[in-house]
Design an enzyme around this catalytic site. Structure first.
Site, PDB file in Angstrom:
ATOM      1  CE  LYS A 152      -9.661   2.714   4.431  1.00 15.82           C
ATOM      2  NZ  LYS A 152      -8.693   1.661   4.100  1.00 15.82           N
ATOM      3  CD  GLN A 200      -5.165   1.791   2.836  1.00 16.47           C
ATOM      4  OE1 GLN A 200      -5.973   2.126   3.691  1.00 16.47           O
ATOM      5  NE2 GLN A 200      -5.547   1.248   1.690  1.00 16.47           N
ATOM      6  CG  ASP A 239      -8.927  -3.391   6.585  1.00 16.41           C
ATOM      7  OD1 ASP A 239      -9.977  -2.809   6.224  1.00 16.41           O
ATOM      8  OD2 ASP A 239      -7.790  -2.982   6.310  1.00 16.41           O
TER       9      ASP A 239
END
Ligand code: NAP
Length: 290
Positions: free
Chosen positions: A52, A96, A119
């Site tokens: 990412k 994450q 997200d």
């Protein structure tokens, strides 16, 4: 059979994003800034976060990697989240998943400011998605919608079977496919581990989206001739013949299923790169909203 190549499609998206960032730079605007929080240093999560951060650099975003120890307390992680919420330079950030067992993931997800929730996991983001209001879409389902759209897959009026009902993939995926949008407007069936007549249902799918986390679970006898198959699963399987020591498998038995399909996404190189591209699209959107 044609491949739904997530590498090619995500590269196109990254090129478009890069041009937009170049334009922002030449107009003297603020460079989009994504932060990623990584708790611990377990294999797969580190790989995902690094990918990412690397993708941010590629399109010209600013990125910050916040590494925290596996032993961090929930309170300290929530304090870090509050700090990121208040940081004016950071447009969006992710924490994450999965988090260590002693931390309540839902609590952390809900502490992220919905304005920075790139997200798309916050209840506010998910609620807006259901209502078809502008929001950040969850990265993996958003990536799959892009993969279908950019490869010219017709979804309206077709029967889409989504396998899996997780909050991050299956559930939002089924909602996006059923929404009155393009892509979307599909007739959706969602199946899960308690579904009794699984094969009967998967055989009806014009579009089969598989997110169950079971290596090579979907076999040729479960798929209709000419179906579109999207494989979300990622599994590292030990393989001494590989330099890395492992190979990647999906939830679909690719070799036997692929010949029956009209389109199929491979693993690796299918949904994975699209998830990262979606995160970047959400970050640009976050920066534009400021
Ligand atoms: P998850 O949270 O474990 O959810 C799995 C879902 O599949 C659950 O709803 C479960 O049903 C259902 N399921 C399990 N076994 C089943 C069976 N035999 N028949 C029908 N349904 C079954 O997994 P996830 O987070 O959604 O992830 C799924 C897979 O996608 C994993 O391999 C993950 O690594 C991968 N993934 C990839 C990306 C990417 O970017 N490519 C992103 C996210 C996830 P119940 O609800 O009844 O338990």
């Amino acid at each position: 059979m044609q491949l739904l190549d997530g590498k090619i499609t995500s590269d196109q998206i990254k090129e478009e994003l890069k041009s937009k960032v170049d334009a922002i730079k030449s107009n003297g605007g603020k460079i989009p800034h994504l932060a990623a929080v990584l708790v611990g240093d377990s294999g797969a999560a580190v790989t995902y976060v690094n990918a990412k951060v690397k993708a941010c650099e590629l399109v010209g975003f600013k990125s910050t990697l916040v590494k925290l120890p596996e032993t961090i307390s929930e309170a300290d992680l929530l304090a870090k989240v509050a700090e990121l919420n208040a940081d004016k330079d950071i447009d969006g950030y992710i924490v994450q998943l999965p988090l260590p067992k002693h931390i309540d993931e839902q609590k952390v997800t809900e502490a992220i400011s919905p304005d920075k929730d790139v997200d798309g996991f916050h209840p506010t983001s998910l609620g807006k998605m259901v209502l078809n209001l502008p929001t950040y879409l969850p990265a993996t389902p958003y990536g799959i919608m892009q993969l279908l759209e950019r490869n010219g897959i017709e979804t309206a009026g077709r029967h889409c079977v989504v396998m899996g009902r997780s909050h991050i993939v299956g559930s939002p995926m089924s909602i996006l496919m059923a929404r009155n949008t393009n892509p979307g407007n599909a007739t959706v069936t969602m199946v899960h581990s308690r579904t009794k007549n699984l094969k009967e249902l998967t055989l009806q799918a014009d579009i089969l989206i598989v997110a169950i986390g079971k290596p090579e679970f979907v076999t040729a006898d479960m798929v209709k001739e000419g179906a579109v198959v999207v494989d979300v699963g990622i599994h590292r399987i030990d393989d001494a013949s590989k330099k890395s020591g492992f190979r990647l498998l999906g939830d679909v038995k690719f070799d036997e299923v692929a010949p029956k399909t009209s389109y199929i996404s491979p693993v690796p190189g299918g949904v994975g790169p699209m998830t990262i591209a979606s995160l970047l699209m959400n970050t640009l959107q976050a920066a534009a909203l400021k």
